[in-house]
Design a protein around this motif. Sequence first.
Motif, short mmCIF file in Angstrom:
data_model
loop_
_atom_site.label_atom_id
_atom_site.label_comp_id
_atom_site.label_asym_id
_atom_site.label_seq_id
_atom_site.Cartn_x
_atom_site.Cartn_y
_atom_site.Cartn_z
N THR A 133 -16.81 17.49 -13.12
CA THR A 133 -17.68 16.53 -13.78
C THR A 133 -19.03 16.38 -13.09
OG1 THR A 133 -16.82 14.64 -12.52
CG2 THR A 133 -15.69 15.20 -14.59
N GLY A 134 -19.12 16.82 -11.83
CA GLY A 134 -20.36 16.66 -11.08
C GLY A 134 -20.61 15.23 -10.63
N VAL A 135 -19.59 14.40 -10.69
CA VAL A 135 -19.69 12.99 -10.29
C VAL A 135 -19.08 12.83 -8.89
CG1 VAL A 135 -18.98 10.64 -10.81
CG2 VAL A 135 -19.58 12.20 -12.67
N LYS A 136 -19.82 12.23 -7.96
CA LYS A 136 -19.28 11.99 -6.63
C LYS A 136 -18.24 10.88 -6.70
CE LYS A 136 -20.48 11.06 -1.82
NZ LYS A 136 -21.54 10.70 -0.85
N VAL A 137 -17.00 11.22 -6.36
CA VAL A 137 -15.87 10.30 -6.52
C VAL A 137 -15.43 9.75 -5.17
CG1 VAL A 137 -13.45 10.13 -7.23
CG2 VAL A 137 -15.06 11.48 -8.59
N GLY A 138 -15.20 8.46 -5.13
CA GLY A 138 -14.60 7.82 -3.97
C GLY A 138 -13.32 7.12 -4.39
N VAL A 139 -12.31 7.13 -3.53
CA VAL A 139 -11.00 6.62 -3.91
C VAL A 139 -10.47 5.62 -2.87
CG1 VAL A 139 -8.66 7.23 -4.65
CG2 VAL A 139 -10.53 8.90 -4.88
N ARG A 140 -9.94 4.53 -3.34
CA ARG A 140 -9.16 3.62 -2.51
C ARG A 140 -7.71 3.78 -2.91
NH1 ARG A 140 -10.87 -2.52 -1.92
NH2 ARG A 140 -12.33 -1.47 -0.51
N TYR A 141 -6.87 4.17 -1.96
CA TYR A 141 -5.44 4.35 -2.22
C TYR A 141 -4.65 3.15 -1.71
CZ TYR A 141 -6.36 9.35 -3.06
OH TYR A 141 -6.82 10.55 -3.56
N ALA A 142 -3.75 2.67 -2.53
CA ALA A 142 -2.80 1.61 -2.14
C ALA A 142 -1.75 1.55 -3.23
CB ALA A 142 -3.51 0.27 -1.96
N GLY A 143 -0.85 0.57 -3.16
CA GLY A 143 0.17 0.42 -4.19
C GLY A 143 -0.44 -0.09 -5.49
N GLY A 188 0.81 -1.20 0.00
CA GLY A 188 0.00 0.00 0.00
C GLY A 188 0.84 1.25 0.00
N ALA A 189 2.10 1.16 0.43
CA ALA A 189 3.00 2.32 0.43
C ALA A 189 3.83 2.38 -0.83
CB ALA A 189 3.92 2.26 1.65
N ALA A 190 3.52 1.51 -1.79
CA ALA A 190 4.38 1.43 -2.96
C ALA A 190 4.26 2.61 -3.90
CB ALA A 190 4.07 0.14 -3.76
N ALA A 191 3.16 3.30 -3.88
CA ALA A 191 2.93 4.34 -4.88
C ALA A 191 3.45 5.69 -4.43
CB ALA A 191 1.44 4.44 -5.19
N CYS A 192 4.61 6.07 -4.95
CA CYS A 192 5.14 7.40 -4.74
C CYS A 192 5.13 7.81 -3.29
CB CYS A 192 4.34 8.43 -5.54
SG CYS A 192 4.44 8.19 -7.30
N ASP A 214 -20.40 7.61 -6.41
CA ASP A 214 -20.95 7.23 -7.71
C ASP A 214 -19.88 6.61 -8.61
OD1 ASP A 214 -23.51 8.29 -7.11
OD2 ASP A 214 -22.82 10.30 -7.62
N LEU A 215 -18.66 7.13 -8.50
CA LEU A 215 -17.54 6.64 -9.29
C LEU A 215 -16.43 6.22 -8.34
CD1 LEU A 215 -16.32 6.35 -12.23
CD2 LEU A 215 -15.19 8.54 -11.78
N VAL A 216 -16.06 4.95 -8.38
CA VAL A 216 -15.04 4.42 -7.48
C VAL A 216 -13.72 4.26 -8.24
CG1 VAL A 216 -14.32 2.43 -6.09
CG2 VAL A 216 -16.69 3.25 -5.99
N ILE A 217 -12.70 4.92 -7.72
CA ILE A 217 -11.38 4.87 -8.32
C ILE A 217 -10.44 4.11 -7.39
CG2 ILE A 217 -9.40 6.22 -9.12
CD1 ILE A 217 -11.33 8.51 -9.74
N TYR A 218 -9.76 3.11 -7.92
CA TYR A 218 -8.66 2.48 -7.19
C TYR A 218 -7.39 3.19 -7.66
CZ TYR A 218 -11.31 -1.58 -5.39
OH TYR A 218 -12.17 -2.42 -4.73
N SER A 219 -6.73 3.87 -6.74
CA SER A 219 -5.58 4.69 -7.11
C SER A 219 -4.27 4.14 -6.56
CB SER A 219 -5.76 6.13 -6.61
OG SER A 219 -4.61 6.90 -6.92
N GLY A 220 -3.39 3.75 -7.46
CA GLY A 220 -2.03 3.38 -7.09
C GLY A 220 -1.13 4.60 -6.97
N ARG A 221 -1.67 5.75 -7.30
CA ARG A 221 -0.97 7.02 -7.11
C ARG A 221 -1.25 7.51 -5.70
NH1 ARG A 221 0.84 10.91 -11.21
NH2 ARG A 221 2.57 10.37 -9.87
N SER A 222 -0.23 8.07 -5.04
CA SER A 222 -0.36 8.46 -3.66
C SER A 222 -1.34 9.61 -3.47
CB SER A 222 1.04 8.84 -3.13
OG SER A 222 1.05 10.02 -2.45
N GLU A 223 -2.03 9.57 -2.34
CA GLU A 223 -3.02 10.59 -2.03
C GLU A 223 -2.39 11.98 -1.99
OE1 GLU A 223 -6.63 11.31 1.19
OE2 GLU A 223 -5.12 9.75 1.54
N SER A 224 -1.17 12.06 -1.49
CA SER A 224 -0.52 13.37 -1.38
C SER A 224 -0.26 14.00 -2.74
CB SER A 224 0.81 13.24 -0.61
OG SER A 224 1.71 12.41 -1.31
#
Length: 343
Positions: A59-69, A18-22, A36-46
Amino acid sequence: MHLRRFLSASVAALAVLGAAACGGSDGPTDTTEGADLVIYSGRSESLVAGVLEDLEQQTGVKVGVRYAGSSELAAQLLEEGEATKADLFFSQDAGALGALAKAGRLEPLDPAASEQVIDGFADPGGLWVGTSARARVIAFNPQQAPEVEQMTSVDAVLDPKYKGKIGYAPANASFQAFVTALRVAKGEDGAKEWLTKFKANEPRKYDNNVLILDGVDKGEVALGLINHYYWYERVAEKGADAVTAQIHFLGADDPGALINVAGVGILKGTDQKAAAEKAVNYLLSDEAQQYFADETAEYPVIEGITSKHDLPPLAELEKSSIDLNELDSLETTLAMLNEVGLT
């Protein structure tokens, strides 16, 4: 061995992927509930929280993100299959996207998306597209290793004089992509030989590229293998006079001169394809590309965007000729790293 099973067995050795991304996420790691839109992000939250917040507003789309490597998320997506709640995968590197494409887990994109980006920074099959680019470089302490400025191949770091003086981040997706590039360039036996020699030089393991740069700057190690933008961000934050470490672009057709991309792909089976396409288009917009150029010091993948950072022009960099679509064998790379003992 299935990629997910391999990663599950080696996650401890990889210092929590999970700490692998940047540098890993640095706050809430999952905001997907009710999105409404779920993003799995390997890019770091920071690095990307700002642009994803802008995406939601524009876009007006409610976005949720899971961050990990990126490699962890790719493995998770392979395991979840069409049952995943993810709609979009935002990867730190092309290899993880390629692995999902190869497994048939990505939807074809609108051809207009791929047509926007610089040649070579999108999947020819239209399954993923780059959103920003970065170059592999060697960070070095000029008081300890000024000769790095003359290097033209990453093979030079295998010199025994650097024993115990090299920093690397084995859990970082970009390092794993570099190792995949080694395999493509040198073949399996050649890459394993390179990694074995690298291991014999007793490199110092760091959790991420930021800490590698810290180590080089403080003189803990003489050099380190990182991406270019960490140094530019450090200089922008502290000023050039306050940063001891320097970076060197190899300027050769060499795996150590790989230019990789962060990128996105839409997950097969999503019921939010229209929203996901809006997200892809936003990440390729001038606004988002300017964000990557200025806020993360990466290279835009769209022509005509300039950066506030004094980056050498992407078109003028001599780089590895490896096709990014050849970086999709993530499972084999992780297995080799584990076998050699570099996890």
